[in-house]
Design a protein around this motif. Structure first.
Motif, PDB file in Angstrom:
ATOM      1  N   ASP A  65       0.822   7.922   3.119  1.00  0.00           N
ATOM      2  CA  ASP A  65       1.882   7.257   2.359  1.00  0.00           C
ATOM      3  C   ASP A  65       2.575   6.251   3.272  1.00  0.00           C
ATOM      4  OD1 ASP A  65       4.039   6.506   0.796  1.00  0.00           O
ATOM      5  OD2 ASP A  65       4.575   8.551   0.221  1.00  0.00           O
ATOM      6  N   GLY A  66       2.491   4.970   2.920  1.00  0.00           N
ATOM      7  CA  GLY A  66       3.172   3.915   3.674  1.00  0.00           C
ATOM      8  C   GLY A  66       4.209   3.227   2.810  1.00  0.00           C
ATOM      9  N   VAL A  67       5.351   2.912   3.402  1.00  0.00           N
ATOM     10  CA  VAL A  67       6.438   2.251   2.682  1.00  0.00           C
ATOM     11  C   VAL A  67       6.965   1.106   3.535  1.00  0.00           C
ATOM     12  CG1 VAL A  67       8.748   2.484   1.682  1.00  0.00           C
ATOM     13  CG2 VAL A  67       7.125   4.381   1.507  1.00  0.00           C
ATOM     14  N   VAL A  68       7.096  -0.066   2.924  1.00  0.00           N
ATOM     15  CA  VAL A  68       7.833  -1.179   3.515  1.00  0.00           C
ATOM     16  C   VAL A  68       8.973  -1.495   2.561  1.00  0.00           C
ATOM     17  CG1 VAL A  68       7.793  -3.585   4.233  1.00  0.00           C
ATOM     18  CG2 VAL A  68       5.843  -2.115   4.737  1.00  0.00           C
ATOM     19  N   PRO A  69      10.234  -1.379   3.006  1.00  0.00           N
ATOM     20  CA  PRO A  69      11.365  -1.608   2.099  1.00  0.00           C
ATOM     21  C   PRO A  69      11.556  -3.083   1.795  1.00  0.00           C
ATOM     22  CG  PRO A  69      12.155  -1.263   4.332  1.00  0.00           C
ATOM     23  CD  PRO A  69      10.663  -1.025   4.370  1.00  0.00           C
ATOM     24  N   PRO A  70      12.345  -3.404   0.770  1.00  0.00           N
ATOM     25  CA  PRO A  70      12.664  -4.805   0.506  1.00  0.00           C
ATOM     26  C   PRO A  70      13.284  -5.446   1.739  1.00  0.00           C
ATOM     27  CG  PRO A  70      13.393  -3.410  -1.305  1.00  0.00           C
ATOM     28  CD  PRO A  70      12.970  -2.483  -0.201  1.00  0.00           C
ATOM     29  N   GLY A  71      12.954  -6.716   1.980  1.00  0.00           N
ATOM     30  CA  GLY A  71      13.465  -7.372   3.175  1.00  0.00           C
ATOM     31  C   GLY A  71      13.351  -8.873   3.079  1.00  0.00           C
ATOM     32  N   THR A  72      13.476  -9.504   4.195  1.00  0.00           N
ATOM     33  CA  THR A  72      13.491 -10.962   4.237  1.00  0.00           C
ATOM     34  C   THR A  72      12.307 -11.528   5.012  1.00  0.00           C
ATOM     35  OG1 THR A  72      14.866 -10.915   6.230  1.00  0.00           O
ATOM     36  CG2 THR A  72      15.991 -11.035   4.109  1.00  0.00           C
ATOM     37  N   VAL A  98      -6.530   4.184  -4.019  1.00  0.00           N
ATOM     38  CA  VAL A  98      -5.204   3.595  -3.869  1.00  0.00           C
ATOM     39  C   VAL A  98      -4.291   4.070  -5.003  1.00  0.00           C
ATOM     40  CG1 VAL A  98      -3.906   1.439  -3.767  1.00  0.00           C
ATOM     41  CG2 VAL A  98      -6.211   1.543  -2.803  1.00  0.00           C
ATOM     42  N   TYR A  99      -3.052   4.383  -4.644  1.00  0.00           N
ATOM     43  CA  TYR A  99      -2.043   4.813  -5.625  1.00  0.00           C
ATOM     44  C   TYR A  99      -0.722   4.150  -5.249  1.00  0.00           C
ATOM     45  CZ  TYR A  99       0.969   8.137  -8.221  1.00  0.00           C
ATOM     46  OH  TYR A  99       1.890   8.728  -9.060  1.00  0.00           O
ATOM     47  N   SER A 100      -0.036   3.586  -6.236  1.00  0.00           N
ATOM     48  CA  SER A 100       1.287   3.022  -5.997  1.00  0.00           C
ATOM     49  C   SER A 100       2.188   3.350  -7.182  1.00  0.00           C
ATOM     50  CB  SER A 100       1.208   1.504  -5.817  1.00  0.00           C
ATOM     51  OG  SER A 100       2.490   0.967  -5.543  1.00  0.00           O
ATOM     52  N   ASP A 191     -13.770  -7.284  12.941  1.00  0.00           N
ATOM     53  CA  ASP A 191     -13.919  -6.080  13.764  1.00  0.00           C
ATOM     54  C   ASP A 191     -12.886  -5.006  13.464  1.00  0.00           C
ATOM     55  OD1 ASP A 191     -11.604  -7.090  14.984  1.00  0.00           O
ATOM     56  OD2 ASP A 191     -12.711  -7.891  16.697  1.00  0.00           O
ATOM     57  N   THR A 192     -11.977  -5.237  12.501  1.00  0.00           N
ATOM     58  CA  THR A 192     -10.877  -4.316  12.262  1.00  0.00           C
ATOM     59  C   THR A 192     -10.649  -4.147  10.767  1.00  0.00           C
ATOM     60  OG1 THR A 192      -9.841  -5.106  14.309  1.00  0.00           O
ATOM     61  CG2 THR A 192      -8.476  -3.802  12.826  1.00  0.00           C
ATOM     62  N   VAL A 193     -10.401  -2.899  10.365  1.00  0.00           N
ATOM     63  CA  VAL A 193     -10.088  -2.572   8.974  1.00  0.00           C
ATOM     64  C   VAL A 193      -8.720  -1.897   8.939  1.00  0.00           C
ATOM     65  CG1 VAL A 193     -10.736  -1.176   6.975  1.00  0.00           C
ATOM     66  CG2 VAL A 193     -12.515  -2.313   8.330  1.00  0.00           C
ATOM     67  N   ASP A 194      -7.783  -2.441   8.159  1.00  0.00           N
ATOM     68  CA  ASP A 194      -6.455  -1.855   7.967  1.00  0.00           C
ATOM     69  C   ASP A 194      -6.348  -1.330   6.541  1.00  0.00           C
ATOM     70  OD1 ASP A 194      -6.009  -2.961  10.441  1.00  0.00           O
ATOM     71  OD2 ASP A 194      -4.464  -4.370   9.797  1.00  0.00           O
ATOM     72  N   ILE A 195      -5.808  -0.110   6.393  1.00  0.00           N
ATOM     73  CA  ILE A 195      -5.525   0.410   5.058  1.00  0.00           C
ATOM     74  C   ILE A 195      -4.121   1.006   5.040  1.00  0.00           C
ATOM     75  CG2 ILE A 195      -7.975   0.920   4.681  1.00  0.00           C
ATOM     76  CD1 ILE A 195      -7.173   3.913   4.704  1.00  0.00           C
ATOM     77  N   GLY A 196      -3.531   1.065   3.855  1.00  0.00           N
ATOM     78  CA  GLY A 196      -2.154   1.516   3.672  1.00  0.00           C
ATOM     79  C   GLY A 196      -1.382   0.363   3.076  1.00  0.00           C
ATOM     80  N   VAL A 197      -0.203   0.076   3.614  1.00  0.00           N
ATOM     81  CA  VAL A 197       0.453  -1.189   3.301  1.00  0.00           C
ATOM     82  C   VAL A 197      -0.088  -2.185   4.314  1.00  0.00           C
ATOM     83  CG1 VAL A 197       2.607  -2.432   2.964  1.00  0.00           C
ATOM     84  CG2 VAL A 197       2.512   0.013   2.458  1.00  0.00           C
ATOM     85  N   ALA A 198      -1.192  -2.824   3.972  1.00  0.00           N
ATOM     86  CA  ALA A 198      -1.819  -3.786   4.878  1.00  0.00           C
ATOM     87  C   ALA A 198      -1.060  -5.098   4.900  1.00  0.00           C
ATOM     88  CB  ALA A 198      -3.272  -4.018   4.477  1.00  0.00           C
ATOM     89  N   GLY A 204       9.103  -5.544  -1.145  1.00  0.00           N
ATOM     90  CA  GLY A 204       8.741  -4.260  -0.561  1.00  0.00           C
ATOM     91  C   GLY A 204       7.732  -3.525  -1.416  1.00  0.00           C
ATOM     92  N   VAL A 205       7.190  -2.420  -0.874  1.00  0.00           N
ATOM     93  CA  VAL A 205       6.145  -1.712  -1.605  1.00  0.00           C
ATOM     94  C   VAL A 205       5.902  -0.339  -0.989  1.00  0.00           C
ATOM     95  CG1 VAL A 205       4.215  -2.588  -0.200  1.00  0.00           C
ATOM     96  CG2 VAL A 205       3.828  -2.003  -2.615  1.00  0.00           C
ATOM     97  N   GLU A 206       5.459   0.590  -1.818  1.00  0.00           N
ATOM     98  CA  GLU A 206       4.940   1.883  -1.366  1.00  0.00           C
ATOM     99  C   GLU A 206       3.487   1.972  -1.816  1.00  0.00           C
ATOM    100  OE1 GLU A 206       5.682   6.730  -1.624  1.00  0.00           O
ATOM    101  OE2 GLU A 206       6.791   5.383  -2.974  1.00  0.00           O
ATOM    102  N   ILE A 207       2.594   2.288  -0.898  1.00  0.00           N
ATOM    103  CA  ILE A 207       1.172   2.436  -1.215  1.00  0.00           C
ATOM    104  C   ILE A 207       0.668   3.718  -0.568  1.00  0.00           C
ATOM    105  CG2 ILE A 207      -1.139   1.458  -1.023  1.00  0.00           C
ATOM    106  CD1 ILE A 207       0.103  -1.309  -0.849  1.00  0.00           C
TER     107      ILE A 207
END
Length: 223
Positions: A65-72, A98-100, A191-198, A204-207
């Motif tokens: 579970d990744g969360v990025v809050p609202p921001g600037t 994926v679930y949000s 060479d790199t794979v990111d998952i979550g809140v990429a 903002g978002v929760e994924i």
């Protein structure tokens, strides 16, 4: 074609050696940690958080579970990354669930494939229309789909990239082809794979992500 028969529940790809992972890398966070990944990248200075959760899972006991809050600040993240070695030929395929809580939009995305310098990027996200989208090279090339992102339900996404010439891509949503074509950012090296809140945007978002597979063969599928 990667064919897999799994015991213990469809979609559970976190193997502890019995049976072994049928691809380059598999993780469903069943260790209860992110320890199998090369790194964990969380923008804590903007309040982003990340934890392994039992509250919402696709299979097994845990998910991420990744969360990025609202921001600037645009482009913040709360993701895990796997460094798969330099790839400039053959196929690189990534499948995850994926679930949000809210439909993904404004280019909030659960999957980013890139080189370490991030000169080359492939982002799977929800676009401004709330539809699944593939953006290449920081959005310079954009391949929208007609498939809307969904709230509070598990969605299977798969990105298959074939290095050229010619370089091609296929984005599948729930085992259906959503976008396919020729890549424009070539020659590319990944060479790199990111998952979550990429990647996150201003709202903002929760994924939540689970059951990730990275393969050197196409068409992993939504098992």
């Amino acid at each position: 074609m990667l064919a897999v028969v799994l015991g213990g529940g469809c979609g559970h790809v976190d193997f502890d050696g019995d049976p072994p992972c049928p691809a380059l890398f598999c993780d469903g966070f069943e260790t209860g940690t992110t320890s199998r990944w090369s790194a964990s990248d969380v923008e804590t200075e903007v309040g982003a958080t990340q934890h392994v959760t039992e509250a919402v899972v696709h299979s097994g006991q845990f998910a991420l579970d990744g969360v990025v809050p609202p921001g600037t600040v645009l482009g913040m993240f709360s993701a895990v990354e796997e460094r798969v070695g330099v790839r400039s030929s053959g196929v690189l395929a990534v499948r995850l669930w994926v679930y949000s809580p809210s439909p993904l939009a404004t280019f909030n995305g659960p999957l980013l494939v890139h080189d370490l310098a991030q000169t080359h990027q492939l982002l799977v996200s929800g676009n401004t229309a709330g539809q699944w989208d593939l953006a290449e090279q920081g959005g310079n090339f954009d391949y929208p789909t007609t498939i809307p992102t969904a709230a509070a339900t598990w969605t299977c996404i798969e990105l298959d990239y074939t290095f050229g010439p010619p370089a091609t891509f296929e984005l599948d949503i729930d085992d259906a082809v959503a976008a396919t074509g020729s890549a424009q950012d070539t020659p590319a090296v990944y060479d790199t794979v990111d998952i979550g809140v990429a990647r996150s945007s201003l709202p903002g978002v929760e994924i939540i992500v689970d059951d990730a597979v990275i393969s050197l063969q196409p068409h992993i599928g939504c098992y």
